[in-house]
Design an enzyme around this catalytic site. Structure first.
Site, short mmCIF file in Angstrom:
data_model
loop_
_atom_site.label_atom_id
_atom_site.label_comp_id
_atom_site.label_asym_id
_atom_site.label_seq_id
_atom_site.Cartn_x
_atom_site.Cartn_y
_atom_site.Cartn_z
N GLU A 108 0.85 -1.30 -0.02
CA GLU A 108 -0.12 0.01 0.07
C GLU A 108 0.82 1.42 -0.04
O GLU A 108 0.58 2.14 -0.71
CB GLU A 108 -1.00 0.05 1.29
N ASP A 126 -8.09 1.19 8.12
CA ASP A 126 -6.69 1.83 7.86
C ASP A 126 -6.70 3.01 9.04
O ASP A 126 -7.38 3.63 9.33
CB ASP A 126 -6.55 2.48 6.41
ZN LIG Z 1 0.78 4.68 5.75
#
Ligand SMILES: [Zn+2]
Length: 416
Positions: free
Chosen positions: A197, A244
């Site tokens: 990511e 997240d």
């Molecule tokens: Zn990050």
């Protein structure tokens, strides 16, 4: 072209399926109370689930391999009925020259035992497991080691209820025709732990979300048999819930509702948050009995003596009358999926945690009450989406009362 009768029938069946597939069953207070907290498995030093993830895990590094093995071993040993697959890709990055860096995503899914490929619609829970290259030794506890551990615990907490539900359905003789007609639906759950990511250098469209870009393209190209309910792997995703930057307690995480299309799911999360707070099931609440303040005399005040503090609200953004949706503003792993028509619920605080991309985003800076609370909330949402009320391991009222009394005894001991 004039529609034929069978075409009209087919369209009606499709419509029915859409209606059925939106089914979402609220769970009872007893079921909500029965969701287990992760407890010592989330200990940052030697907890079974979280501690092995708290190491640098830059794509292609030994740390990355270790953490991936931890996930594979967990599903293999603890959840053997989950089907685990790895999806591989490689890419050059702006800082690693001509070298192809490997990215490995993990997909773990549990389907109804009788379901055929292409017939299962998924609640897909997602977090990324890679960590950022810099600063040196970066752990990324909120980003996103803790969310990965939350999803492992969620999978484990729902496994038995899924087994029970499907056994009951099987015994009740649910027939294949019911599914073919769209009268019943195959609902399954998918956990996706993504690699790559983070940007290797500066965040750009090219230098970021390597794993997610590859997986979304791959799922789009993975076709199910002709006449399946879902024509390819990506269309099997009913809702893509992306966790997240979760795990910081102060300041209170504030989650906006980013997308109009999934505001219904946001509302369900908000309702569950309210119910958990009302039942004192969120340990991070300043009003939780375990967080009593001490009075001037040094004695711990009892609940009745203590002024109730304003109860925080993570899901504060229910009133969308202004119709302002921030969906496009935060770039994250959902983008390649959203570009292919997937509905997304993005659980990311705005503003980001204060430790974001700093060396202090480590295990010691996690608020473990908040981490546990997120786990309970996400598990409760998944239980509702999967219609698991009635299959959760609900304590009997008597047993719960005994537990409450035991907890009460412990509290009164601290008052001495
Ligand atoms: Zn990050």
């Amino acid at each position: 072209m004039k529609p034929t009768f069978s075409l009209i029938l087919h369209a009606l069946q499709g419509l029915l399926l859409v209606v059925v597939s939106r089914a979402y069953t609220v769970i009872s207070d007893d079921a909500l109370t029965s969701i287990p907290r992760p407890g010592e498995d989330f200990d940052i030093k030697n907890g079974k689930l979280l501690s092995p993830i708290l190491q640098p895990r830059v794509p292609g590094s030994q740390g990355s391999t270790n953490v991936l093995k931890h996930f594979v071993d967990f599903f293999h040993n603890d959840l053997p009925q989950w089907k685990v697959s790895l999806q591989n890709s490689t890419s050059k990055t702006p800082v690693t020259g001509n070298k192809e860096i490997p990215f490995v995503n993990l997909i773990a899914a549990r389907d109804p035992p009788w379901a055929k490929a292409g017939e299962v619609g998924y609640l897909t829970l997602v977090a990324h497991y890679d960590s950022k290259r810099t600063p040196e030794g970066f752990i990324g506890a909120t980003d996103s080691a803790a969310p990965c551990a939350m999803l492992m615990h969620t999978a484990r907490s729902l496994d038995e209820a899924l087994t029970k539900k499907w056994a009951v359905m099987h015994q009740a003789g649910i027939k294949q025709e019911d599914y073919d007609l769209g009268l019943e639906e195959h609902k399954g759950i998918q956990i996706i732990l993504l690699d790559g990511e983070e940007a290797f250098d500066q965040w750009t469209k090219k230098d970021s979300i390597y794993g997610s870009k590859s997986l979304a393209a791959d799922m789009e190209a993975t076709f199910h048999p002709a006449l399946s309910t879902y024509h390819n792997a990506i269309s099997s995703i009913h809702l893509f819930v992306l966790l997240d930057l979760l795990g910081e307690g102060t300041p209170t995480p504030k989650i906006p509702s980013y997308f109009k299309l999934t505001h219904w799911a946001y509302q369900n999360m908000a309702t569950l948050e309210d119910r958990l707070r009302a039942q004192s099931l969120l340990l991070s609440s300043p009003n939780h009995p375990s967080r009593r303040s001490t009075s001037n005399s040094g004695r711990i005040r009892t609940n009745s003596q203590q002024l109730k503090r304003a109860e925080p609200k993570w899901f504060w953004d229910l009133d969308k009358s202004n119709d302002r949706w921030l969906g496009g503003l935060i770039e994250d792993d959902h983008l390649p999926f959203m570009a292919r028509g997937v509905d997304v619920l993005h659980l990311i605080p705005n503003p980001f945690p204060t430790v974001w991309h700093k060396a202090t985003d480590d295990g010691e800076h996690l608020d473990m009450d908040t981490v546990g609370d997120w786990t309970i909330l996400v598990t409760a949402f998944a239980a509702e989406w999967l219609d698991l009320d009635g299959y959760m391991d609900v304590q009997t009222t008597k047993k719960r009362a005994a537990n409450d009394q035991q907890a009460g005894n412990m509290v009164s001991k601290t008052e001495l």
